[in-house]
Design a protein around this motif. Sequence first.
Motif, PDB file in Angstrom:
ATOM      1  N   ALA A 131      97.200 -35.689  11.689  1.00 13.28           N
ATOM      2  CA  ALA A 131      96.868 -36.993  12.274  1.00 13.28           C
ATOM      3  C   ALA A 131      95.366 -37.210  12.380  1.00 13.28           C
ATOM      4  O   ALA A 131      94.625 -36.334  12.786  1.00 13.28           O
ATOM      5  CB  ALA A 131      97.503 -37.109  13.652  1.00 13.28           C
ATOM      6  N   GLY A 132      94.951 -38.404  12.002  1.00 13.60           N
ATOM      7  CA  GLY A 132      93.591 -38.850  12.228  1.00 13.60           C
ATOM      8  C   GLY A 132      92.528 -38.332  11.285  1.00 13.60           C
ATOM      9  O   GLY A 132      91.368 -38.687  11.428  1.00 13.60           O
ATOM     10  N   LEU A 133      92.876 -37.521  10.306  1.00 12.48           N
ATOM     11  CA  LEU A 133      91.847 -36.951   9.438  1.00 12.48           C
ATOM     12  C   LEU A 133      91.304 -37.947   8.423  1.00 12.48           C
ATOM     13  O   LEU A 133      90.218 -37.751   7.906  1.00 12.48           O
ATOM     14  CB  LEU A 133      92.377 -35.716   8.711  1.00 12.48           C
ATOM     15  CG  LEU A 133      92.697 -34.521   9.603  1.00 12.48           C
ATOM     16  CD1 LEU A 133      93.160 -33.349   8.768  1.00 12.48           C
ATOM     17  CD2 LEU A 133      91.515 -34.131  10.446  1.00 12.48           C
ATOM     18  N   GLY A 134      92.042 -39.007   8.148  1.00 14.58           N
ATOM     19  CA  GLY A 134      91.578 -39.998   7.187  1.00 14.58           C
ATOM     20  C   GLY A 134      90.310 -40.705   7.636  1.00 14.58           C
ATOM     21  O   GLY A 134      89.612 -41.312   6.844  1.00 14.58           O
ATOM     22  N   ARG A 135      89.986 -40.623   8.908  1.00 16.64           N
ATOM     23  CA  ARG A 135      88.795 -41.299   9.434  1.00 16.64           C
ATOM     24  C   ARG A 135      87.532 -40.453   9.304  1.00 16.64           C
ATOM     25  O   ARG A 135      86.456 -40.926   9.629  1.00 16.64           O
ATOM     26  CB  ARG A 135      89.023 -41.677  10.894  1.00 16.64           C
ATOM     27  CG  ARG A 135      90.107 -42.723  11.065  1.00 16.64           C
ATOM     28  CD  ARG A 135      90.206 -43.149  12.507  1.00 16.64           C
ATOM     29  NE  ARG A 135      90.686 -42.073  13.359  1.00 16.64           N
ATOM     30  CZ  ARG A 135      91.925 -41.914  13.765  1.00 16.64           C
ATOM     31  NH1 ARG A 135      92.847 -42.779  13.397  1.00 16.64           N
ATOM     32  NH2 ARG A 135      92.265 -40.915  14.534  1.00 16.64           N
ATOM     33  N   VAL A 136      87.645 -39.224   8.853  1.00 22.42           N
ATOM     34  CA  VAL A 136      86.479 -38.362   8.676  1.00 22.42           C
ATOM     35  C   VAL A 136      85.699 -38.870   7.463  1.00 22.42           C
ATOM     36  O   VAL A 136      86.236 -38.951   6.366  1.00 22.42           O
ATOM     37  CB  VAL A 136      86.902 -36.883   8.490  1.00 22.42           C
ATOM     38  CG1 VAL A 136      85.712 -36.020   8.159  1.00 22.42           C
ATOM     39  CG2 VAL A 136      87.624 -36.392   9.723  1.00 22.42           C
TER      40      VAL A 136
END
Length: 172
Positions: A131-136
């Motif tokens: 979850a949420g790694l696409g925003r890195v």
Amino acid sequence: MAHLFDPRGTDGGAQMKPVLDTIEFFHAMRSQMRFGEFSRLPIEVHRFMIEGGAAECDWFMRRPDPWDAQLPPRLQQEHRTQQALHDALKIRELIFRGFPQVERAGLRMYRVAEGIEPELMLVGEVERETAGLGRVASLVMRARLYGFRFSLTSGVLERMTSTDSTHSFDAA
């Protein structure tokens, strides 16, 4: 009266689903990865396997784009590195989107050159739930957080050593 076989229907649909899913995966890979962001050359899958909730995929790193031939060698290598990381993340995405039963995947990328054995460049033991790694923002950091291991020297992808990974190329 002749009976027609419907591969998606009740007549054998369960047996055909893995085959059809695999065909759809390769179609998506061919259409979505036909050209890269830094290379117009195609990607070549060496091995693909699904067993239960796990997948394995080995592929060859795209060759340098002919248009990059006039660029300084350092910039050529940086483009190839960026393309390789983009490809690894895209293959991961396509596997998990195309195969809902798959929860983890073992991914390996090799570099090929004339007259030498393929060299292992990247290994990934990746999982569906991240979850949420696409925003890195950093491509390198995102690839590492997704579970990919690779060696960079001044922003250029290097061959993995035996201490980096225990995987080897299987020409079978």
